[in-house]
Scaffold this active site. Sequence first.
Site, PDB file in Angstrom:
ATOM      1  N   THR A 157     -16.400  62.326  25.404  1.00  0.00           N
ATOM      2  CA  THR A 157     -16.822  61.497  24.272  1.00  0.00           C
ATOM      3  C   THR A 157     -16.954  62.291  22.985  1.00  0.00           C
ATOM      4  O   THR A 157     -16.652  61.797  21.895  1.00  0.00           O
ATOM      5  CB  THR A 157     -18.167  60.814  24.595  1.00  0.00           C
ATOM      6  OG1 THR A 157     -17.990  59.938  25.705  1.00  0.00           O
ATOM      7  CG2 THR A 157     -18.692  60.016  23.412  1.00  0.00           C
ATOM      8  N   SER A 159     -14.049  62.313  31.145  1.00  0.00           N
ATOM      9  CA  SER A 159     -14.528  63.045  32.323  1.00  0.00           C
ATOM     10  C   SER A 159     -14.637  62.167  33.556  1.00  0.00           C
ATOM     11  O   SER A 159     -14.831  62.676  34.671  1.00  0.00           O
ATOM     12  CB  SER A 159     -15.866  63.726  32.047  1.00  0.00           C
ATOM     13  OG  SER A 159     -16.929  62.798  32.020  1.00  0.00           O
TER      14      SER A 159
END
Length: 327
Positions: A15, A60
Amino acid sequence: MPAAHNVMILYTGGTIGMQPSAAGLAPAGGFAARIQAEQAQQALSLPTWQCRELTPLLDSANMTPSQWLQMRDAVVEAIEAGHDAILLLHGTDTLAYSAAALRLLMPDVPVPVLITGAMQPAGTPAGDAWPNLFGALATLAQDCASGVQVFFNGQLMHGARVSKRSSTRFDAFAPVARPRQAPRLATLPATLSWQQPRRHVPLALISLYPGISASAVSAQLENVNGAVIECYGSGTGPADNRALLDALRNAQQRGVVLLGISQCSEGAVHFGTYAAGSALAACGVISGGGMTREAALGKLFSLLGAGLKPSECEQLLTEDLCGEMCD
């Protein structure tokens, strides 16, 4: 550890560096230029750093153990190239898994390796990306202990003792309050040194639940080298399910290493407390004490990936390698 002067930033995605796309936020390259621009805008005095992007950049949620090995290799290369600290930028969804794996893959790494990320992308007003990134670099500019640690929301945490507890809050990560009592390993085997490469090994994670079937457990134990068994409470399971116990026993006898941990957020495994726990131990399940799920997976992956025999792994699972099992 002296203050760092030459930091390698390893950017894996996540992010912190994402940009909007038609499908939503997605990993984006060129993050080094954005770091430089923001550092200049804030007029921050930080250690000298370089940035390397590990491709492919990932959300991720797509992280795999193969990337753990890629990150481990990149850390080794950076140290051998003369960098005295590493900052790894990682998505938050699986950050705790990677932190634990890297801590156990490099239990004696001689420099600080900090892992951070963000709950919101860099550039978000009042977001946490720049405070986490620049806070980590500032921490490395001070005396910072060697080893893999998580830096998040101003807190420095042991890499193999942390879990993600929130999907929205800036203090999303915290040390897990689990008892850790195990003998400290007197001498780390050379095969577990940070400089020794590892191979990929397939693992399973089996969480016990009421009604779990022997066939489901048996299927998960096929074609793996090890498995983490998330037990009830202090290490119990369905002891009256003989077929399930046989599935565990048969897997252990063919060389699958079985590591038991507690499902409780503050629990630890003590197999002898209840007969239902002793039944699991009799099948060859090794007690992981108060290790977290992330640490248990990372430790199994590191030991088996070093090429150790199952019996050697089982012994080392009961000992503390780098603070994952004792303070």
